[in-house]
Design a protein around this motif. Sequence first.
Motif, PDB file in Angstrom:
ATOM      1  N   GLY A  39       0.815  -1.214   0.000  1.00 22.46           N
ATOM      2  CA  GLY A  39       0.000   0.000   0.000  1.00 22.46           C
ATOM      3  C   GLY A  39       0.845   1.258   0.000  1.00 22.46           C
ATOM      4  O   GLY A  39       0.546   2.240  -0.695  1.00 22.46           O
ATOM      5  N   GLY A  40       1.925   1.239   0.756  1.00 27.31           N
ATOM      6  CA  GLY A  40       2.830   2.385   0.794  1.00 27.31           C
ATOM      7  C   GLY A  40       3.536   2.613  -0.534  1.00 27.31           C
ATOM      8  O   GLY A  40       3.716   3.752  -0.971  1.00 27.31           O
ATOM      9  N   GLN A  41       3.930   1.544  -1.191  1.00 24.98           N
ATOM     10  CA  GLN A  41       4.567   1.667  -2.499  1.00 24.98           C
ATOM     11  C   GLN A  41       3.607   2.225  -3.533  1.00 24.98           C
ATOM     12  O   GLN A  41       3.982   3.019  -4.387  1.00 24.98           O
ATOM     13  N   ALA A  42       2.344   1.805  -3.444  1.00 24.54           N
ATOM     14  CA  ALA A  42       1.343   2.302  -4.390  1.00 24.54           C
ATOM     15  C   ALA A  42       1.130   3.800  -4.218  1.00 24.54           C
ATOM     16  O   ALA A  42       1.077   4.547  -5.199  1.00 24.54           O
ATOM     17  N   VAL A  43       1.009   4.239  -2.979  1.00 21.24           N
ATOM     18  CA  VAL A  43       0.822   5.670  -2.728  1.00 21.24           C
ATOM     19  C   VAL A  43       2.087   6.443  -3.082  1.00 21.24           C
ATOM     20  O   VAL A  43       2.020   7.527  -3.656  1.00 21.24           O
ATOM     21  N   GLY A  44       3.244   5.885  -2.757  1.00 12.57           N
ATOM     22  CA  GLY A  44       4.498   6.546  -3.094  1.00 12.57           C
ATOM     23  C   GLY A  44       4.685   6.711  -4.591  1.00 12.57           C
ATOM     24  O   GLY A  44       5.243   7.714  -5.046  1.00 12.57           O
ATOM     25  N   ALA A  45       4.217   5.755  -5.350  1.00 12.24           N
ATOM     26  CA  ALA A  45       4.301   5.864  -6.806  1.00 12.24           C
ATOM     27  C   ALA A  45       3.303   6.878  -7.338  1.00 12.24           C
ATOM     28  O   ALA A  45       3.564   7.558  -8.337  1.00 12.24           O
ATOM     29  N   ALA A  46       2.161   6.989  -6.671  1.00 15.93           N
ATOM     30  CA  ALA A  46       1.135   7.930  -7.128  1.00 15.93           C
ATOM     31  C   ALA A  46       1.475   9.370  -6.777  1.00 15.93           C
ATOM     32  O   ALA A  46       1.141  10.292  -7.518  1.00 15.93           O
ATOM     33  N   ILE A  47       2.155   9.573  -5.657  1.00 20.70           N
ATOM     34  CA  ILE A  47       2.512  10.921  -5.215  1.00 20.70           C
ATOM     35  C   ILE A  47       3.978  11.167  -5.584  1.00 20.70           C
ATOM     36  O   ILE A  47       4.880  10.887  -4.802  1.00 20.70           O
ATOM     37  N   LYS A  48       4.189  11.665  -6.749  1.00 19.91           N
ATOM     38  CA  LYS A  48       5.554  11.905  -7.223  1.00 19.91           C
ATOM     39  C   LYS A  48       6.149  13.187  -6.629  1.00 19.91           C
ATOM     40  O   LYS A  48       7.350  13.356  -6.609  1.00 19.91           O
ATOM     41  N   THR A  49       5.298  14.110  -6.154  1.00 16.82           N
ATOM     42  CA  THR A  49       5.801  15.392  -5.669  1.00 16.82           C
ATOM     43  C   THR A  49       6.523  15.265  -4.331  1.00 16.82           C
ATOM     44  O   THR A  49       7.381  16.087  -4.026  1.00 16.82           O
ATOM     45  N   ALA A  50       6.185  14.268  -3.542  1.00 25.62           N
ATOM     46  CA  ALA A  50       6.861  14.084  -2.259  1.00 25.62           C
ATOM     47  C   ALA A  50       8.213  13.418  -2.505  1.00 25.62           C
ATOM     48  O   ALA A  50       8.300  12.411  -3.182  1.00 25.62           O
ATOM     49  N   ALA A  51       9.240  14.013  -1.960  1.00 26.34           N
ATOM     50  CA  ALA A  51      10.593  13.491  -2.151  1.00 26.34           C
ATOM     51  C   ALA A  51      10.857  12.397  -1.111  1.00 26.34           C
ATOM     52  O   ALA A  51      11.541  12.620  -0.126  1.00 26.34           O
ATOM     53  N   MET A  52      10.288  11.226  -1.333  1.00 25.94           N
ATOM     54  CA  MET A  52      10.488  10.116  -0.417  1.00 25.94           C
ATOM     55  C   MET A  52      11.397   9.091  -1.071  1.00 25.94           C
ATOM     56  O   MET A  52      11.205   8.734  -2.221  1.00 25.94           O
ATOM     57  N   GLY A  53      12.344   8.626  -0.285  1.00 29.09           N
ATOM     58  CA  GLY A  53      13.201   7.563  -0.768  1.00 29.09           C
ATOM     59  C   GLY A  53      12.522   6.218  -0.602  1.00 29.09           C
ATOM     60  O   GLY A  53      11.458   6.095   0.019  1.00 29.09           O
ATOM     61  N   GLN A  54      13.127   5.212  -1.158  1.00 34.41           N
ATOM     62  CA  GLN A  54      12.559   3.862  -1.094  1.00 34.41           C
ATOM     63  C   GLN A  54      12.474   3.368   0.340  1.00 34.41           C
ATOM     64  O   GLN A  54      11.484   2.759   0.727  1.00 34.41           O
ATOM     65  N   VAL A  55      13.500   3.634   1.139  1.00 33.80           N
ATOM     66  CA  VAL A  55      13.517   3.168   2.528  1.00 33.80           C
ATOM     67  C   VAL A  55      12.402   3.835   3.323  1.00 33.80           C
ATOM     68  O   VAL A  55      11.728   3.193   4.136  1.00 33.80           O
ATOM     69  N   THR A  56      12.175   5.113   3.080  1.00 36.30           N
ATOM     70  CA  THR A  56      11.108   5.832   3.775  1.00 36.30           C
ATOM     71  C   THR A  56       9.750   5.234   3.449  1.00 36.30           C
ATOM     72  O   THR A  56       8.910   5.053   4.345  1.00 36.30           O
ATOM     73  N   LYS A  57       9.521   4.913   2.182  1.00 35.77           N
ATOM     74  CA  LYS A  57       8.246   4.296   1.796  1.00 35.77           C
ATOM     75  C   LYS A  57       8.088   2.917   2.421  1.00 35.77           C
ATOM     76  O   LYS A  57       6.991   2.547   2.844  1.00 35.77           O
ATOM     77  N   LEU A  58       9.161   2.154   2.483  1.00 33.78           N
ATOM     78  CA  LEU A  58       9.101   0.823   3.083  1.00 33.78           C
ATOM     79  C   LEU A  58       8.775   0.889   4.575  1.00 33.78           C
ATOM     80  O   LEU A  58       7.916   0.153   5.068  1.00 33.78           O
TER      81      LEU A  58
END
Length: 98
Positions: A19-38
């Motif tokens: 779920g976090g990866q899906a939202v992270g992919a949808a919200i490109k404006t937030a500068a989140m790294g992969q570890v933060t999304k995980l």
Amino acid sequence: MVVESLLPIIIQIVTGVIGGQAVGAAIKTAAMGQVTKLIAGGVGGIAGGQILGSLLGGAADPATAGALSGILGDVVGGAGGGAILTAIVGAVMGAMKK
């Protein structure tokens, strides 16, 4: 015995990360790294799964509560919680960048 108690948590973490990866992919404006999304997805997945499980566990009919709060409840709660917490973390990180 140990597997029975750990399985819901593992399901919640995995679906929270999804779920976090899906939202992270949808919200490109937030500068989140992969570890933060995980991390946000996993923590949110556990929280969402626990909240949904406690809400469904309090139903009047124990047979219905047991069926609803099983694996399906863990999956839905985990994915929803992971998505919500990742979106919140993304919004906070986006606001901090400005």
